[in-house]
Design a protein around this motif. Structure first.
Motif, PDB file in Angstrom:
ATOM      1  N   GLY A  83       0.892  -1.259  -0.035  1.00 26.58           N
ATOM      2  CA  GLY A  83      -0.060   0.056  -0.025  1.00 26.58           C
ATOM      3  C   GLY A  83       0.915   1.228   0.111  1.00 26.58           C
ATOM      4  N   VAL A  84       0.976   1.769  -1.191  1.00 27.60           N
ATOM      5  CA  VAL A  84       1.625   3.124  -1.285  1.00 27.60           C
ATOM      6  C   VAL A  84       0.442   4.021  -1.365  1.00 27.60           C
ATOM      7  N   CYS A  85      -0.116   4.392  -0.124  1.00 23.79           N
ATOM      8  CA  CYS A  85      -1.580   5.116  -0.370  1.00 23.79           C
ATOM      9  C   CYS A  85      -1.119   6.486   0.008  1.00 23.79           C
ATOM     10  N   HIS A  86      -2.383   7.238  -0.725  1.00 22.79           N
ATOM     11  CA  HIS A  86      -1.964   8.845  -0.809  1.00 22.79           C
ATOM     12  C   HIS A  86      -3.193   9.622  -0.353  1.00 22.79           C
ATOM     13  N   ILE A  87      -3.163  10.678   0.047  1.00 23.82           N
ATOM     14  CA  ILE A  87      -4.237  11.518   0.604  1.00 23.82           C
ATOM     15  C   ILE A  87      -3.838  12.905  -0.173  1.00 23.82           C
ATOM     16  N   PHE A  88      -4.957  13.334  -1.026  1.00 27.48           N
ATOM     17  CA  PHE A  88      -4.704  14.772  -1.757  1.00 27.48           C
ATOM     18  C   PHE A  88      -5.726  15.536  -0.985  1.00 27.48           C
ATOM     19  N   VAL A  89      -5.224  16.874  -0.362  1.00 26.69           N
ATOM     20  CA  VAL A  89      -5.872  18.150   0.240  1.00 26.69           C
ATOM     21  C   VAL A  89      -6.219  18.891  -0.699  1.00 26.69           C
ATOM     22  N   ASP A  90      -7.050  19.205  -1.024  1.00 31.66           N
ATOM     23  CA  ASP A  90      -7.401  20.366  -2.140  1.00 31.66           C
ATOM     24  C   ASP A  90      -7.719  21.678  -1.395  1.00 31.66           C
ATOM     25  N   ASP A  91      -7.964  22.639  -2.423  1.00 28.30           N
ATOM     26  CA  ASP A  91      -7.911  23.835  -1.728  1.00 28.30           C
ATOM     27  C   ASP A  91      -9.051  24.453  -0.960  1.00 28.30           C
ATOM     28  N   THR A  92     -10.071  23.473  -1.042  1.00 32.48           N
ATOM     29  CA  THR A  92     -11.500  23.784  -0.179  1.00 32.48           C
ATOM     30  C   THR A  92     -11.251  22.962   0.988  1.00 32.48           C
ATOM     31  N   ALA A  93     -10.379  22.206   1.431  1.00 32.91           N
ATOM     32  CA  ALA A  93     -10.494  21.335   2.482  1.00 32.91           C
ATOM     33  C   ALA A  93     -10.305  22.153   3.873  1.00 32.91           C
ATOM     34  N   GLU A  94     -10.976  21.971   4.755  1.00 38.39           N
ATOM     35  CA  GLU A  94     -10.769  22.598   6.208  1.00 38.39           C
ATOM     36  C   GLU A  94      -9.747  21.995   6.981  1.00 38.39           C
ATOM     37  N   ILE A  95      -8.562  22.714   7.452  1.00 31.37           N
ATOM     38  CA  ILE A  95      -7.772  22.522   7.679  1.00 31.37           C
ATOM     39  C   ILE A  95      -7.853  21.648   9.245  1.00 31.37           C
ATOM     40  N   ALA A  96      -8.336  21.742  10.118  1.00 32.01           N
ATOM     41  CA  ALA A  96      -8.638  21.060  11.495  1.00 32.01           C
ATOM     42  C   ALA A  96      -9.177  19.542  11.193  1.00 32.01           C
ATOM     43  N   PRO A  97     -10.085  19.422  10.465  1.00 30.12           N
ATOM     44  CA  PRO A  97     -10.760  17.874  10.124  1.00 30.12           C
ATOM     45  C   PRO A  97      -9.546  17.064   9.109  1.00 30.12           C
ATOM     46  N   ALA A  98      -8.718  18.055   8.327  1.00 25.39           N
ATOM     47  CA  ALA A  98      -7.966  17.432   7.277  1.00 25.39           C
ATOM     48  C   ALA A  98      -6.809  16.652   8.053  1.00 25.39           C
ATOM     49  N   LEU A  99      -6.229  17.522   9.155  1.00 22.19           N
ATOM     50  CA  LEU A  99      -5.372  16.953  10.080  1.00 22.19           C
ATOM     51  C   LEU A  99      -5.706  15.881  10.775  1.00 22.19           C
ATOM     52  N   ASN A 100      -6.982  15.911  11.331  1.00 21.11           N
ATOM     53  CA  ASN A 100      -7.355  14.770  12.256  1.00 21.11           C
ATOM     54  C   ASN A 100      -7.327  13.694  11.107  1.00 21.11           C
ATOM     55  N   ILE A 101      -7.674  13.685  10.185  1.00 21.33           N
ATOM     56  CA  ILE A 101      -7.656  12.408   9.097  1.00 21.33           C
ATOM     57  C   ILE A 101      -6.169  11.933   8.935  1.00 21.33           C
ATOM     58  N   ILE A 102      -5.574  13.002   8.531  1.00 21.05           N
ATOM     59  CA  ILE A 102      -4.282  12.434   8.185  1.00 21.05           C
ATOM     60  C   ILE A 102      -3.238  11.801   9.418  1.00 21.05           C
ATOM     61  N   VAL A 103      -3.532  12.401  10.733  1.00 22.69           N
ATOM     62  CA  VAL A 103      -2.915  11.773  11.743  1.00 22.69           C
ATOM     63  C   VAL A 103      -3.374  10.461  12.230  1.00 22.69           C
ATOM     64  N   ASN A 104      -4.682  10.116  11.906  1.00 19.53           N
ATOM     65  CA  ASN A 104      -5.228   8.694  11.921  1.00 19.53           C
ATOM     66  C   ASN A 104      -4.571   7.868  10.708  1.00 19.53           C
ATOM     67  N   ALA A 105      -4.539   8.375   9.752  1.00 24.01           N
ATOM     68  CA  ALA A 105      -4.175   7.530   8.529  1.00 24.01           C
ATOM     69  C   ALA A 105      -2.788   7.302   8.644  1.00 24.01           C
ATOM     70  N   LYS A 106      -1.827   8.218   9.484  1.00 25.39           N
ATOM     71  CA  LYS A 106      -0.410   7.882   9.277  1.00 25.39           C
ATOM     72  C   LYS A 106       0.009   7.161  10.551  1.00 25.39           C
ATOM     73  N   THR A 107      -0.819   7.614  11.724  1.00 25.53           N
ATOM     74  CA  THR A 107       0.083   7.029  12.970  1.00 25.53           C
ATOM     75  C   THR A 107      -0.939   6.138  13.831  1.00 25.53           C
ATOM     76  N   GLN A 108      -2.144   5.765  13.456  1.00 26.09           N
ATOM     77  CA  GLN A 108      -2.876   4.942  14.064  1.00 26.09           C
ATOM     78  C   GLN A 108      -2.242   3.516  14.308  1.00 26.09           C
ATOM     79  N   ARG A 109      -1.576   2.976  13.237  1.00 23.57           N
ATOM     80  CA  ARG A 109      -0.832   1.786  13.301  1.00 23.57           C
ATOM     81  C   ARG A 109       0.072   1.887  11.912  1.00 23.57           C
ATOM     82  N   PRO A 110       1.524   2.554  12.099  1.00 21.77           N
ATOM     83  CA  PRO A 110       1.849   2.898  10.877  1.00 21.77           C
ATOM     84  C   PRO A 110       2.528   1.618   9.899  1.00 21.77           C
ATOM     85  N   SER A 111       2.450   0.551  10.645  1.00 26.22           N
ATOM     86  CA  SER A 111       3.136  -0.835  10.043  1.00 26.22           C
ATOM     87  C   SER A 111       2.115  -1.545   9.084  1.00 26.22           C
ATOM     88  N   THR A 112       0.946  -0.699   8.815  1.00 23.19           N
ATOM     89  CA  THR A 112      -0.215  -1.524   8.183  1.00 23.19           C
ATOM     90  C   THR A 112       0.003  -1.037   6.492  1.00 23.19           C
TER      91      THR A 112
END
Length: 417
Positions: A223-252
């Motif tokens: 899984g070389v997985c991507h997240i694209f943050v477009d120019d209409t994204a809200e910063i706080a919810p976006a960061l919350n999602i990115i933290v989850n996607a990266k740190t919840q269990r990094p080895s998956t």
């Protein structure tokens, strides 16, 4: 040795195919019970595997994949009980009808037969595969990595105890315990006994299986997985999602590895990202357009290397690239992605629709974490793998992916005109 295992598995598969859903669920319940009552022997074996793995310098990401704890083992047993609650696809009539000839036909789901799975330092896979195979009437031959051979052997021993107590042959679930890599090559040519092969490991293992196997192969799990943050994204919810996607269990395999940021939001977003990643202990690998903005922030940041766009970190590392627009983001994913899981964070429905339609991955998300690509999260029960190809299954492979079908014709002394 493998010849005997193949014979035992094939014989067991014929018996498994005749079991009712009630009988299969009884077997699974017994396995779950035994995983809990005999947990200590599995955990002791796992401790030995971990000790040797540390001596051999295994990375922290791989050690995390390898490690079992009482809580993880309890969760694995719970997953087995969850499979009991799922609808049994075997015997389901997919479609059919009465033909003009008078022949009534139906297409009915049946087990594949014998499933072979080759995997690395993931001892939970042993139980996941066994439970899904048994639920669908398939036998399983498992070959785990050398790092987990003690854990796998102890786990399969417990499973076989449960099988025999329920009157099911132990050959229904078997493990190749020897770490000899030559046995992998031999397994790849067991088409006389194994009906489908699933490699769960790195790119090298997948390539080996594609090149040498005489058995149909389902590839995936890289899984070389991507997240694209477009120019209409809200910063706080976006960061919350990115933290989850990266740190919840990094080895998956469903962990995000590359973050693509629209240039229109980069000036505001990147400083906030740096602060959040510093708090989460993530090292950023940035391309030139992102590097300057991130250097002034608190997160550790280094220049990205070109090859890092194509590799899984499986650790607290994240590529960051500024892109001009949605077109560049999609182009990057097409070039470097593995068709596993990719997401867009946006408040624009048109961008969301374009991303969903144009990113050809097995799972695509809008305003959600890539960590959801998982059989349990999708309501499929414990998955046997995540397929990134298009035949015969795609995405998390649950019960239906472990079945095929047969055509059945019912006549009344009917002949073809």
């Amino acid at each position: 040795m493998l010849e005997q295992m193949g014979q035992a598995a094939k014989a067991a598969s014929y018996q498994l195919a005749l079991l009712s859903s009630k009988e299969k669920n009884r077997v699974l319940e017994k396995i779950a019970d035994y995983l809990e009552t005999e947990a200590q022997q599995i955990l002791t074996a796992n401790e030995q595997d971990l000790l040797e793995a540390r001596r051999n310098g295994l990375s922290e990401a791989m050690l995390d994949r390898l490690a079992l704890t009482p809580a993880r083992l309890t969760a694995i047993a719970s997953d087995v009980r969850q499979v009991c609650k799922l609808a049994d696809p075997v015997g389901q009539v997919i479609d059919g009808g009465l033909l003009d000839s008078g022949l009534r036909i139906e297409r009915r789901r049946v087990p594949l037969g014998v499933i072979g799975v080759i995997y690395e330092a993931r001892p939970n896979v042993t139980v996941d595969v066994a439970s899904l195979c048994l639920k669908t009437g398939n036998a399983a031959i498992l070959r785990g990595g050398k790092e987990t051979w003690r854990t796998n052997a102890a786990t399969v021993k417990v499973i076989q105890q449960a099988l025999e107590e329920c009157g099911v042959p132990a050959g229904a679930v078997q493990a190749i315990e020897s770490p000899d890599r030559a046995l992998v090559s031999e397994m790849l040519r067991m088409d006389k006994y194994i009906d489908m092969l699933i490699p769960r490991g790195g790119a090298g293992l997948h390539q080996l299986c594609r090149e040498q196997s005489t058995i149909p192969v389902i590839t995936g799990g890289i899984g070389v997985c991507h997240i694209f943050v477009d120019d209409t994204a809200e910063i706080a919810p976006a960061l919350n999602i990115i933290v989850n996607a990266k740190t919840q269990r990094p080895s998956t395999c469903n962990t995000v590895e590359t973050l693509l940021v629209h240039q229109g939001i980069a000036a505001h977003f990147l400083p906030a990202l740096s602060k959040q990643m510093a708090e989460s202990g993530v090292t950023l690998h940035a391309e030139n357009n992102a590097l300057d903005a991130l250097k002034s922030g608190p997160a550790k940041v280094i220049a990205v290397q070109p090859e890092e766009y194509d590799n899984e970190f499986l650790s607290l590392d994240l590529n960051v690239k500024v892109v001009a627009d949605l077109d560049e983001a999609i182009a990057h994913i097409r070039q470097h992605g593995t068709q596993h899981s990719d997401a867009i964070l946006t408040r624009t429905i048109g961008n969301a629709n374009r991303f969903v339609n144009e990113v050809d991955s097995s799972a695509v998300y809008v305003n959600a974490s890539t960590r959801f690509t998982d059989g349990g999260q999708f309501g499929l029960g414990a998955e046997v793998a995540v397929s990134t190809q298009k035949l015969h299954a795609r995405g998390p492979m649950g019960l239906e992916a472990l079945t095929t079908y047969k055509w059945i014709g019912f006549g009344d002394d009917t002949i073809r005109a």
